[in-house]
Design a protein around this motif. Structure first.
Motif, PDB file in Angstrom:
ATOM      1  N   TYR A 228      82.760  32.951  26.421  1.00 32.15           N
ATOM      2  CA  TYR A 228      82.332  33.399  25.102  1.00 32.15           C
ATOM      3  C   TYR A 228      81.492  34.669  25.187  1.00 32.15           C
ATOM      4  N   THR A 229      80.687  34.786  26.230  1.00 27.63           N
ATOM      5  CA  THR A 229      79.718  35.883  26.279  1.00 27.63           C
ATOM      6  C   THR A 229      80.172  37.090  27.100  1.00 27.63           C
ATOM      7  N   PHE A 230      81.079  36.912  28.057  1.00 25.53           N
ATOM      8  CA  PHE A 230      81.346  38.060  28.938  1.00 25.53           C
ATOM      9  C   PHE A 230      82.059  39.214  28.232  1.00 25.53           C
ATOM     10  N   PRO A 231      82.867  39.023  27.144  1.00 23.82           N
ATOM     11  CA  PRO A 231      83.452  40.208  26.500  1.00 23.82           C
ATOM     12  C   PRO A 231      82.478  40.979  25.613  1.00 23.82           C
ATOM     13  N   LEU A 232      81.318  40.399  25.310  1.00 24.49           N
ATOM     14  CA  LEU A 232      80.416  41.042  24.347  1.00 24.49           C
ATOM     15  C   LEU A 232      79.935  42.426  24.780  1.00 24.49           C
ATOM     16  N   PRO A 233      79.632  42.683  26.054  1.00 20.43           N
ATOM     17  CA  PRO A 233      79.133  44.028  26.403  1.00 20.43           C
ATOM     18  C   PRO A 233      80.153  45.147  26.219  1.00 20.43           C
ATOM     19  N   PHE A 234      81.450  44.865  26.333  1.00 19.35           N
ATOM     20  CA  PHE A 234      82.447  45.945  26.315  1.00 19.35           C
ATOM     21  C   PHE A 234      83.484  45.806  25.214  1.00 19.35           C
ATOM     22  N   LEU A 235      83.554  44.660  24.551  1.00 19.82           N
ATOM     23  CA  LEU A 235      84.654  44.437  23.614  1.00 19.82           C
ATOM     24  C   LEU A 235      84.568  45.364  22.413  1.00 19.82           C
ATOM     25  N   GLY A 236      83.346  45.572  21.877  1.00 19.32           N
ATOM     26  CA  GLY A 236      83.201  46.443  20.715  1.00 19.32           C
ATOM     27  C   GLY A 236      83.614  47.876  21.007  1.00 19.32           C
ATOM     28  N   ASP A 237      83.103  48.446  22.089  1.00 16.71           N
ATOM     29  CA  ASP A 237      83.456  49.829  22.437  1.00 16.71           C
ATOM     30  C   ASP A 237      84.942  49.967  22.747  1.00 16.71           C
ATOM     31  N   TYR A 238      85.490  48.969  23.411  1.00 16.77           N
ATOM     32  CA  TYR A 238      86.914  49.047  23.738  1.00 16.77           C
ATOM     33  C   TYR A 238      87.772  49.031  22.476  1.00 16.77           C
ATOM     34  N   LEU A 239      87.465  48.152  21.541  1.00 20.51           N
ATOM     35  CA  LEU A 239      88.273  48.059  20.329  1.00 20.51           C
ATOM     36  C   LEU A 239      88.086  49.290  19.444  1.00 20.51           C
ATOM     37  N   LEU A 240      86.862  49.815  19.376  1.00 22.81           N
ATOM     38  CA  LEU A 240      86.641  51.019  18.578  1.00 22.81           C
ATOM     39  C   LEU A 240      87.398  52.202  19.161  1.00 22.81           C
ATOM     40  N   SER A 241      87.538  52.246  20.484  1.00 21.00           N
ATOM     41  CA  SER A 241      88.286  53.340  21.109  1.00 21.00           C
ATOM     42  C   SER A 241      89.784  53.256  20.818  1.00 21.00           C
ATOM     43  N   THR A 242      90.261  52.075  20.442  1.00 28.44           N
ATOM     44  CA  THR A 242      91.683  51.908  20.102  1.00 28.44           C
ATOM     45  C   THR A 242      91.952  52.061  18.608  1.00 28.44           C
ATOM     46  N   GLY A 243      90.936  52.424  17.828  1.00 32.91           N
ATOM     47  CA  GLY A 243      91.122  52.614  16.395  1.00 32.91           C
ATOM     48  C   GLY A 243      90.781  51.428  15.542  1.00 32.91           C
ATOM     49  N   THR A 244      90.201  50.401  16.097  1.00 33.21           N
ATOM     50  CA  THR A 244      89.808  49.221  15.330  1.00 33.21           C
ATOM     51  C   THR A 244      88.516  49.512  14.579  1.00 33.21           C
ATOM     52  N   THR A 245      88.420  49.037  13.338  1.00 27.23           N
ATOM     53  CA  THR A 245      87.230  49.269  12.526  1.00 27.23           C
ATOM     54  C   THR A 245      86.111  48.318  12.932  1.00 27.23           C
ATOM     55  N   PRO A 246      84.863  48.677  12.639  1.00 29.34           N
ATOM     56  CA  PRO A 246      83.761  47.771  12.949  1.00 29.34           C
ATOM     57  C   PRO A 246      83.888  46.417  12.264  1.00 29.34           C
ATOM     58  N   ALA A 247      84.451  46.373  11.062  1.00 31.25           N
ATOM     59  CA  ALA A 247      84.641  45.088  10.380  1.00 31.25           C
ATOM     60  C   ALA A 247      85.613  44.193  11.151  1.00 31.25           C
ATOM     61  N   GLN A 248      86.655  44.792  11.695  1.00 28.07           N
ATOM     62  CA  GLN A 248      87.603  44.014  12.484  1.00 28.07           C
ATOM     63  C   GLN A 248      86.974  43.509  13.778  1.00 28.07           C
ATOM     64  N   VAL A 249      86.118  44.335  14.371  1.00 27.67           N
ATOM     65  CA  VAL A 249      85.421  43.889  15.582  1.00 27.67           C
ATOM     66  C   VAL A 249      84.533  42.685  15.272  1.00 27.67           C
ATOM     67  N   ALA A 250      83.801  42.771  14.171  1.00 26.64           N
ATOM     68  CA  ALA A 250      82.938  41.651  13.788  1.00 26.64           C
ATOM     69  C   ALA A 250      83.766  40.396  13.495  1.00 26.64           C
ATOM     70  N   ASN A 251      84.903  40.581  12.851  1.00 20.46           N
ATOM     71  CA  ASN A 251      85.771  39.442  12.554  1.00 20.46           C
ATOM     72  C   ASN A 251      86.327  38.811  13.829  1.00 20.46           C
ATOM     73  N   LEU A 252      86.634  39.656  14.809  1.00 19.86           N
ATOM     74  CA  LEU A 252      87.134  39.147  16.083  1.00 19.86           C
ATOM     75  C   LEU A 252      86.077  38.323  16.811  1.00 19.86           C
ATOM     76  N   ILE A 253      84.861  38.823  16.828  1.00 21.15           N
ATOM     77  CA  ILE A 253      83.791  38.093  17.513  1.00 21.15           C
ATOM     78  C   ILE A 253      83.496  36.769  16.813  1.00 21.15           C
ATOM     79  N   ALA A 254      83.568  36.774  15.483  1.00 23.03           N
ATOM     80  CA  ALA A 254      83.300  35.545  14.726  1.00 23.03           C
ATOM     81  C   ALA A 254      84.469  34.572  14.739  1.00 23.03           C
ATOM     82  N   ALA A 255      85.647  35.009  15.165  1.00 22.80           N
ATOM     83  CA  ALA A 255      86.815  34.121  15.177  1.00 22.80           C
ATOM     84  C   ALA A 255      86.587  32.909  16.063  1.00 22.80           C
TER      85      ALA A 255
END
Length: 267
Positions: A86-113
């Motif tokens: 649950y915790t190991f993707p948190l340091p890099f998942l946001g930056d990685y998804l934003l670099s692929t064109g994902t919006t911050p809302a989608q990143v938050a939705n992914l983490i809350a999934a």
């Protein structure tokens, strides 16, 4: 004419021997046995061979897997991996998804999934346990834990192969449901086991929880820095697969015990 005196002396000399032989014959004793009495010959008994100390039994892998310590550590490791996943993707998942064109809302939705399916699965597990007529056997608990570990290995492998937003989102949903099953099965298993090294089994499980919270972010950040986004998920998948094999081995070792118990309980 023979002299009389020598004959009388010879007769007097042989008279005691005749009397003694006659007396021995009257009592039924053989006179020849009175001559020499041979002492009995005693044979010394041979010393008994010294008994060698019994060798300690060799514990096979199944015997170890059947033991209390194996199952306690396996349950604690499952919770450690669950929190780590649950915790190991948190340091890099946001930056990685934003670099692929994902919006911050989608990143938050992914983490809350993770919590969406976790809440639903928790309610389903609660209802199922309330309707259960008999408690689970040790083998059934190990099978549940092995299934959870296998699911964790599968979703991590999928994220390593295709780290896209839809795949990551779907895998997080599956992980949320597996988490509830992991916690309910691990705590139930630990509550039925004996302490290890003087520490209760439930304390080992909670120690795995705390350790996962500490190691998870460091684990993910270090592997992401060295191998990109795929490496943390690949290593996590290998760890979960190894734990699934260990739990499956424990379930196989407990199959004979549960079989005998079920036969005794059968009317």
């Amino acid at each position: 004419m023979l002299p009389v005196a020598p004959l009388l002396l010879a007769a007097a000399a042989f008279q005691p021997l005749a009397v003694s032989n006659a007396a021995a014959t009257s009592f039924g004793i053989n006179a020849r046995r009175l001559s020499v009495a041979r002492p009995p010959v005693l044979c010394a008994a041979a010393p008994a061979p010294a008994e060698s100390a019994p060798l300690p039994p060799r514990l096979g892998l199944l015997e170890l897997a059947r033991g209390n310590t194996w199952r306690v550590i396996a349950a604690a490791l499952l919770i450690l991996l669950d929190i780590t996943f649950y915790t190991f993707p948190l340091p890099f998942l946001g930056d990685y998804l934003l670099s692929t064109g994902t919006t911050p809302a989608q990143v938050a939705n992914l983490i809350a999934a993770f919590t969406y399916t976790g809440l639903v699965a928790g309610l389903l597990v609660l209802v199922r346990e309330l309707k259960r007529a008999q408690p689970r056997t040790q083998r059934q608990r190990c099978v549940s834990l092995a299934i959870v570990a296998f699911v964790m290995a599968a979703v991590s492998a999928a994220q390593s192969i295709a780290p896209t937003y839809p795949v990551l989102f779907g895998c997080r949903l599956v992980q949320g449901g597996a988490t509830q099953l992991a916690w309910s099965s691990a705590l139930a298993t630990a509550a039925s086991l004996n302490p290890v090294a003087g520490i209760k089994a439930t304390a080992w499980v909670m120690a795995g929880n705390s350790l996962g919270e500490v190691l998870g972010p460091q684990f993910g950040a270090t592997l992401f820095t060295r191998g990109g986004v795929r490496l943390p998920f690949a290593v996590a998948s290998a760890l979960a697969a190894s734990l699934a094999a260990a739990l499956g081995l424990a379930a196989a070792a407990l199959a004979e015990e549960d079989g005998g118990t079920s036969r005794r309980l059968r009317p």
